[in-house]
Write a protein that holds these residues in place. Structure first.
Motif, PDB file in Angstrom:
ATOM      1  N   ALA A 102     -44.785 111.342  61.490  1.00 14.48           N
ATOM      2  CA  ALA A 102     -45.318 110.127  62.099  1.00 14.48           C
ATOM      3  C   ALA A 102     -44.185 109.186  62.483  1.00 14.48           C
ATOM      4  N   ALA A 103     -43.173 109.070  61.603  1.00 20.74           N
ATOM      5  CA  ALA A 103     -42.035 108.194  61.895  1.00 20.74           C
ATOM      6  C   ALA A 103     -41.266 108.672  63.116  1.00 20.74           C
ATOM      7  N   TYR A 104     -41.160 109.995  63.278  1.00 15.19           N
ATOM      8  CA  TYR A 104     -40.480 110.554  64.457  1.00 15.19           C
ATOM      9  C   TYR A 104     -41.153 110.061  65.736  1.00 15.19           C
ATOM     10  N   TYR A 105     -42.475 110.155  65.792  1.00 16.46           N
ATOM     11  CA  TYR A 105     -43.182 109.776  67.020  1.00 16.46           C
ATOM     12  C   TYR A 105     -43.261 108.263  67.194  1.00 16.46           C
ATOM     13  N   TRP A 106     -43.331 107.514  66.084  1.00 15.45           N
ATOM     14  CA  TRP A 106     -43.242 106.058  66.195  1.00 15.45           C
ATOM     15  C   TRP A 106     -41.913 105.672  66.828  1.00 15.45           C
ATOM     16  N   PHE A 110     -44.429 105.933  70.410  1.00 13.53           N
ATOM     17  CA  PHE A 110     -45.866 106.199  70.414  1.00 13.53           C
ATOM     18  C   PHE A 110     -46.554 105.491  69.249  1.00 13.53           C
ATOM     19  N   ASP A 111     -47.805 105.157  69.446  1.00 12.45           N
ATOM     20  CA  ASP A 111     -48.636 104.582  68.404  1.00 12.45           C
ATOM     21  C   ASP A 111     -49.366 105.733  67.714  1.00 12.45           C
ATOM     22  N   VAL A 112     -48.942 106.050  66.506  1.00 12.52           N
ATOM     23  CA  VAL A 112     -49.552 107.149  65.756  1.00 12.52           C
ATOM     24  C   VAL A 112     -50.763 106.582  65.019  1.00 12.52           C
ATOM     25  N   VAL A 113     -51.937 106.710  65.632  1.00 16.30           N
ATOM     26  CA  VAL A 113     -53.141 106.088  65.068  1.00 16.30           C
ATOM     27  C   VAL A 113     -53.676 106.855  63.869  1.00 16.30           C
ATOM     28  N   SER A 114     -53.250 108.109  63.710  1.00 14.90           N
ATOM     29  CA  SER A 114     -53.668 108.916  62.570  1.00 14.90           C
ATOM     30  C   SER A 114     -52.624 109.997  62.341  1.00 14.90           C
ATOM     31  N   PRO A 141     -59.373 110.262  65.584  1.00 11.86           N
ATOM     32  CA  PRO A 141     -59.914 108.933  65.853  1.00 11.86           C
ATOM     33  C   PRO A 141     -60.317 108.779  67.324  1.00 11.86           C
ATOM     34  N   ALA A 142     -61.298 107.936  67.547  1.00 14.39           N
ATOM     35  CA  ALA A 142     -61.789 107.734  68.910  1.00 14.39           C
ATOM     36  C   ALA A 142     -60.734 107.113  69.814  1.00 14.39           C
ATOM     37  N   ASP A 143     -59.809 106.330  69.232  1.00  9.93           N
ATOM     38  CA  ASP A 143     -58.830 105.641  70.067  1.00  9.93           C
ATOM     39  C   ASP A 143     -57.561 106.459  70.305  1.00  9.93           C
ATOM     40  N   ALA A 144     -57.504 107.687  69.791  1.00  9.09           N
ATOM     41  CA  ALA A 144     -56.359 108.556  70.063  1.00  9.09           C
ATOM     42  C   ALA A 144     -56.470 109.119  71.475  1.00  9.09           C
ATOM     43  N   GLU A 145     -55.433 108.957  72.253  1.00  9.86           N
ATOM     44  CA  GLU A 145     -55.434 109.449  73.635  1.00  9.86           C
ATOM     45  C   GLU A 145     -55.018 110.914  73.727  1.00  9.86           C
TER      46      GLU A 145
END
Length: 212
Positions: A102-106, A110-114, A141-145
């Motif tokens: 998650a830290a890699y993508y942050w 990117f916003d790692v919503v989950s 999650p519904a808000d994950a693109e």
């Protein structure tokens, strides 16, 4: 295999001399690209460490492109215009490794919503596409693109297209992105690959062509 993988060997895998020597040996073969298929090493060394590793390996590859899965996933998400993503790692990634992912993508913007470890058997041969599909379908999650998988050893290829149809959003796996990145690196049209997700589509190729 162990229920979870230790982090020290994961880091060592990306360090000289063994992978560097292997790259030089591969570069003597009649090939056009080299893929480094190890997602967890990028999690541990981070994006800057991964970039430095790829630059180091390129110096041993005689000019042959060297691509890695996480860097290719980042590029794919940017092509898709994705900002919010859900990360699903294999069960043999422990909580620390999942957090490093998650830290890699942050760090990549990117916003790692989950960020979840898949609640499935910790055995590469026991991962069934139907179970993986159902777990992701219920947990995304519904808000994950977009949905992003971690772990080159997780059998995710069979769920990419079904999940995209079910969720209506891109699904990107390490092996899929690694192939896509290698094909792009050597100028092979990626739409020649069928049934491997939205990443291999005319729309993506056109989006790349429009990029500055």
């Amino acid at each position: 295999m162990d229920p979870t993988i230790p982090l020290t060997p994961v880091r060592a895998f990306a360090e000289p001399p063994y992978v560097d020597d292997a790259t030089e040996l591969l570069a003597a073969a009649p090939i056009h690209a080299i893929g480094f298929g190890f997602t967890s090493s990028a999690y541990v060394i981070g994006a800057d460490g991964e970039a430095a590793m790829l630059e180091r390996l390129h110096q041993r590859s005689r000019g042959i492109p060297v691509v890695a899965p996480c860097a290719s996933i980042v590029e794919a998400l940017r092509v898709f215009g994705v900002r919010r993503m859900a990360l699903f790692d294999p069960p043999w990634f422990d909580e620390e490794l999942n957090a490093l992912g998650a830290a890699y993508y942050w760090a990549a913007g990117f916003d790692v919503v989950s960020s979840l470890r898949c609640a499935l058997p910790s055995d590469q041969f026991a991962i069934e596409p139907s179970a993986l599909f159902e777990f992701v379908r219920q947990q995304v999650p519904a808000d994950a693109e977009a949905v992003v998988f971690g772990g080159n050893g997780m059998r995710a290829v069979g769920v990419i297209a079904p999940l995209e149809r079910e969720l209506g959003r891109p699904v990107v796996s390490p092996n899929q992105a690694l192939l896509w990145g290698a094909m792009r690196a050597i100028g092979v049209p990626t739409e020649s690959i069928g049934a491997y997700g939205r990443l291999f589509s005319n729309q993506v190729d056109r989006a790349i062509g429009d990029m500055p």
